[in-house]
Design an enzyme around this catalytic site. Structure first.
Site, PDB file in Angstrom:
ATOM      1  N   GLY A 146       1.750   2.387  10.817  1.00  0.00           N
ATOM      2  CA  GLY A 146       2.740   3.457  10.696  1.00  0.00           C
ATOM      3  C   GLY A 146       3.357   3.861  12.016  1.00  0.00           C
ATOM      4  N   ASN A 185       0.879  -1.171   0.000  1.00  0.00           N
ATOM      5  CA  ASN A 185       0.000   0.000   0.000  1.00  0.00           C
ATOM      6  C   ASN A 185       0.917   1.222   0.000  1.00  0.00           C
ATOM      7  OD1 ASN A 185      -1.785   2.057   0.489  1.00  0.00           O
ATOM      8  ND2 ASN A 185      -2.356   1.391   2.554  1.00  0.00           N
ATOM      9  N   GLU A 238      -6.165  -4.634  10.158  1.00  0.00           N
ATOM     10  CA  GLU A 238      -5.148  -3.616  10.435  1.00  0.00           C
ATOM     11  C   GLU A 238      -5.502  -2.876  11.719  1.00  0.00           C
ATOM     12  OE1 GLU A 238      -2.949  -2.555   6.534  1.00  0.00           O
ATOM     13  OE2 GLU A 238      -4.551  -1.125   6.840  1.00  0.00           O
ATOM     14  N   HIS A 281      -9.820   1.660   4.330  1.00  0.00           N
ATOM     15  CA  HIS A 281      -8.582   1.793   5.109  1.00  0.00           C
ATOM     16  C   HIS A 281      -8.848   2.741   6.280  1.00  0.00           C
ATOM     17  CE1 HIS A 281      -4.518   2.870   6.249  1.00  0.00           C
ATOM     18  NE2 HIS A 281      -4.122   1.756   5.649  1.00  0.00           N
ATOM     19  N   SER A 320       2.626  -2.002  10.427  1.00  0.00           N
ATOM     20  CA  SER A 320       4.062  -2.067  10.754  1.00  0.00           C
ATOM     21  C   SER A 320       4.670  -3.444  10.490  1.00  0.00           C
ATOM     22  CB  SER A 320       4.315  -1.631  12.199  1.00  0.00           C
ATOM     23  OG  SER A 320       3.912  -0.293  12.374  1.00  0.00           O
ATOM     24  N   LYS A 354       0.193   4.194  -0.332  1.00  0.00           N
ATOM     25  CA  LYS A 354      -0.453   5.403   0.210  1.00  0.00           C
ATOM     26  C   LYS A 354      -0.180   6.584  -0.728  1.00  0.00           C
ATOM     27  CE  LYS A 354      -0.298   3.352   4.726  1.00  0.00           C
ATOM     28  NZ  LYS A 354      -0.431   3.520   6.161  1.00  0.00           N
ATOM     29  N   GLU A 387      -7.240   5.095   7.419  1.00  0.00           N
ATOM     30  CA  GLU A 387      -6.959   6.506   7.131  1.00  0.00           C
ATOM     31  C   GLU A 387      -8.140   7.148   6.405  1.00  0.00           C
ATOM     32  OE1 GLU A 387      -3.174   5.776   5.300  1.00  0.00           O
ATOM     33  OE2 GLU A 387      -2.353   5.276   7.258  1.00  0.00           O
TER      34      GLU A 387
HETATM   35  P1  PGA Z   1       2.280   0.353   7.673  1.00  0.00           P
HETATM   36  O1  PGA Z   1       0.872   0.587   6.947  1.00  0.00           O
HETATM   37  O2  PGA Z   1       2.836  -0.953   7.162  1.00  0.00           O
HETATM   38  O3  PGA Z   1       3.118   1.539   7.287  1.00  0.00           O
HETATM   39  O4  PGA Z   1       1.998   0.305   9.141  1.00  0.00           O
HETATM   40  C1  PGA Z   1       0.014  -0.476   6.656  1.00  0.00           C
HETATM   41  C2  PGA Z   1      -1.255   0.076   6.049  1.00  0.00           C
HETATM   42  O5  PGA Z   1      -1.699   1.141   6.483  1.00  0.00           O
HETATM   43  O6  PGA Z   1      -1.836  -0.524   5.125  1.00  0.00           O
END
Ligand code: PGA
Length: 256
Positions: free
Chosen positions: A174, A9, A168, A97, A212, A11, A99
């Site tokens: 993150g 991803n 998630e 997601h 992460s 982003k 976010e």
């Molecule tokens: P991350 O993000 O691996 O940077 O924690 C995962 C995601 O948000 O899909």
């Protein structure tokens, strides 16, 4: 055990130049061993889907988008329809997601409508579910993820076996703070039984862990019985790290 699915991803990162470099490094590093243990895809911002289509067509790397509209077409300025993603041969679209839930006010119903649109366009939705730290501390993890998934299962009906689910935990995204393999497995088992109850074909569903995941912790997470792959954010922007995650997938049992 099914073959794992590893999805990057990206982003809101990248440029034509950096994407080209990253894709070149990934394609160079994606050997037969890697392809044997995992299906791999990258989800980019919409302006770069044409680039992914051009550079990845005919390779072992699939691609997809990070969102789609809940509408078919029409007066929805700024939106991207699932059918448009299909024009760029997207295999996947990430939906719901955290976010998007957090910064764009997306709720379970909207995510469910988007999943319907994606399936109607022949694109596999990667439906994200996950609890906040406050939810977890209040003992509400199971309730929250089941509620999020149930909205989608209800909306897509007999197509429930066609979705990919990504667990998630919001507190792990993150942050460098990963769910322990045991914590992740426990939630994956809950989601697995929910999918089983929804469809006779639930063996097709893959449940990814995201939050992460990196080269150091991937092997242990991916060896859990109900973790079918990973949704990788930050670590998918570094070719070496992403390739190591793919290489840490256990070999799938032969399908007879
Ligand atoms: P991350 O993000 O691996 O940077 O924690 C995962 C995601 O948000 O899909």
């Amino acid at each position: 055990m099914t073959k794992k699915l590893i999805v990057g991803n990206w982003k809101m990162n990248g440029s034509l130049a950096t994407n080209a470099g990253l894709l070149q490094a990934l394609l160079a590093g994606l050997n037969d061993d890697a392809i044997a243990v995992a299906d791999v895809a990258l989800c980019a911002s919409s302006p770069y889907l044409a680039q992914l289509q051009t550079l990845l067509q005919g390779t072992a790397l699939g691609w997809g988008a990070q969102d789609c509209s809940a509408h078919d077409s029409g007066a929805y300025t700024g939106e991207v329809a699932a059918a448009m993603l299909r024009d760029f041969a997207c295999r996947y679209v990430i939906l719901g997601h955290s976010e998007r839930r957090q910064y764009h006010g997306e709720n379970d119903d909207l995510v469910a409508q988007k999943a319907q649109r994606a399936l109607a366009a022949g694109i596999t939705p990667i439906v994200c579910v996950g609890e906040t730290l406050a939810d977890r501390e209040a003992g509400r993890t199971e309730f929250v993820v089941k509620r999020q998934l149930s909205a989608v299962i209800h909306a897509v009906g007999h197509c429930a076996s066609e979705i990919v689910v990504a667990y998630e935990p919001v507190w792990a995204i993150g942050t460098g703070r990963t769910a322990t393999p045991e914590q992740a497995q426990a939630v994956h088992a809950v989601l697995r039984s929910q999918l089983k109850a929804a469809s006779a074909h639930s063996s097709r569903n893959r449940i990814l862990y995201g939050g992460s995941m990196n080269a150091a912790n991937a092997a242990e997470l991916l060896s859990q019985p109900d973790i079918d792959g990973g949704l990788i954010g930050g670590a998918s922007l570094k070719a070496d790290e992403f390739l190591s995650i793919i290489a840490s997938c256990p070999l799938a049992a032969a399908v007879i």
